[in-house]
Scaffold this motif. Sequence first.
Motif, PDB file in Angstrom:
ATOM      1  N   GLN A  37      43.240  90.516 -15.406  1.00 16.27           N
ATOM      2  CA  GLN A  37      44.199  91.275 -16.318  1.00 16.27           C
ATOM      3  C   GLN A  37      44.665  92.298 -16.382  1.00 16.27           C
ATOM      4  N   MET A  89      49.156  92.873 -16.260  1.00 11.44           N
ATOM      5  CA  MET A  89      49.625  93.450 -16.870  1.00 11.44           C
ATOM      6  C   MET A  89      50.741  94.734 -16.040  1.00 11.44           C
ATOM      7  N   LYS A 126      53.617  92.559 -14.536  1.00  9.02           N
ATOM      8  CA  LYS A 126      54.408  92.115 -15.461  1.00  9.02           C
ATOM      9  C   LYS A 126      55.167  92.723 -15.936  1.00  9.02           C
TER      10      LYS A 126
END
Length: 596
Positions: free
Chosen positions: A501, A505, A508
């Motif tokens: 995760q 992040m 992105k």
Amino acid sequence: MPSIKAPATKQAATLTVAVKCRPLTKKEQQKGRDIVQVKDDKEVTLLDPDLSKDYLDRVQNRTKERKYSFDYAFGPDCTNLDVYKTSISSKISGVVQGLNAAIFAYGSTGSGKTYTMVGTEGDSGLMVLSLHTIFDLIKSDTSSDDFEVTCSYLEVYNEVIYDLLEKSSGHLELREDPQEGIVVAGLRCIKVHSADKILELLNLGNSRRKMESTDANATSSRSHAVLEITVRRKQRNQYRNHIVCGKLALVDLAGSERASETNCRGQKLRDGANINRSLLALANCINALGKQRKKGLAYVPYRNSKLTRILKDGLSGNSQTIMIATISPANNQYHHTVNTLKYADRAKEIKTHIQTNIGTVDIHVADYQKMIDSLQIEVFRLKKELAEKESKLSVKPNEKAIDDQLSWLDVLSRETNESVQERINLQKALFELEEINLRNRIELQHLDDKITNEQAIGKDGTILQALRERRQVILDNIRDNDEAGASYQKEIEANEKHFCQLQDMIEKAISNNSNKTYLHILNQYRLLEMANTELQFEMAIRDQVIHNQREMQRNLWNLIMGLGIDERQIMKLAFEQGITIEDWTVTPLWGLSSMK
């Protein structure tokens, strides 16, 4: 009114280890010699008990001599008072100030543990000297504080807890309190006002303690005894009333023994087996706590014995702990002495975290103080935010833009690195649990074979019962370890999910940023650093596995060679099969071609 725990600062402390050597008895002076030497009050040298060395041993300098260094070392001429003044008295004074302390004696049967802890009329033991010191400190205190002293005395006999201050005590159970820790449910605590009263209770409890005579010791303790003294000190000031609580645990362990030396049968034999089992559990805890200091995360098997659960605080919790290792200087006690010294040497690695035990009464005053503290924290936070905003206003525009671009990457990278370190620690703990379970299963197989053999030849049922009880303990350990391992595995999976995760992040955020190339390169560089850390950990684990396998292989070859089979024939067969025998240089492998 109910009490509230006040905040206290923890301080790291190392378990203090002292070695006390008793003098030779008249019988030992006639049959043997002194093999223990104490140097500089810290070093202990254990001489080789075998004087008749053959020529090969002398040429190769083979010797059983051992040297150890401890915090304190006391020779046969030292009294209990010398031991107390040098190593213990400074710790006892802290009990009146709200600190916990624990003193326990360990050694083989007949090495002088009970003499060291209880003593005689002419040479008072550590228990007696400690009690007199506590009441002397209370009498000499010039403050207006109120003192209350209570004591309890219990024994652990065959893994069952009894209250020695009750005439006919039943079985007592251990309970785990969220605030007090490990407590014995139903244990009687008596309020006392002088050291003489505690000594009277101590003598009463010792008269009820399980004692037997064996070939190794005329008055052998068959149980572990724990005397706990609690000192509550009520302090008064203009704001609130404080209660400072200090505890002193004085532990007299039963001695380790060998059935061949004590010649015990029946119930005495079962008592000795239970004593050795609980002392083995204590040794496993000490080994694990020593590894914890060197390697970090390690599983400590406190639940293997009631003795280790009672001593949990003294070994690794909030306590200043002193271990007195008692040894015999007789040459026929060499194996017991070296085991005790190894035991004590491992205990030096244990660290505890001590803090003053402070409680408070008058609950409404505590609530006001809590409100003041929270407001002070809020003021500190607001001042910090104000200072940060002022510093940002003074930063140049170009520097501010760069900081804004990289701040989010620094935060996510730091979280990712912490996630990697956490996974490494979890994998390390899981690997150690697997090693422990492997040893447990090997021992379980050995016990199953032994039980089958005992049943086949129809031996005494008491031996079978002891073997079955040991088998059940190992099964419980395997179950506990499997549960802990499953928990670790779930945490590792959750950690890996969190890691993915965080990477999503970062990707992105890079794709939405104007300076994509620079940020992507910087992120890859940091990921390489983390991957390098994980690779080093995996290499270390694999090196350990390879080392264990090679050690097992060498032991197997040594076993085969020890069966009396011709060495040249073994070497020839191994050469023909393409097998390398490590650490064997009897015949070079290149010279075996002539044997074909």
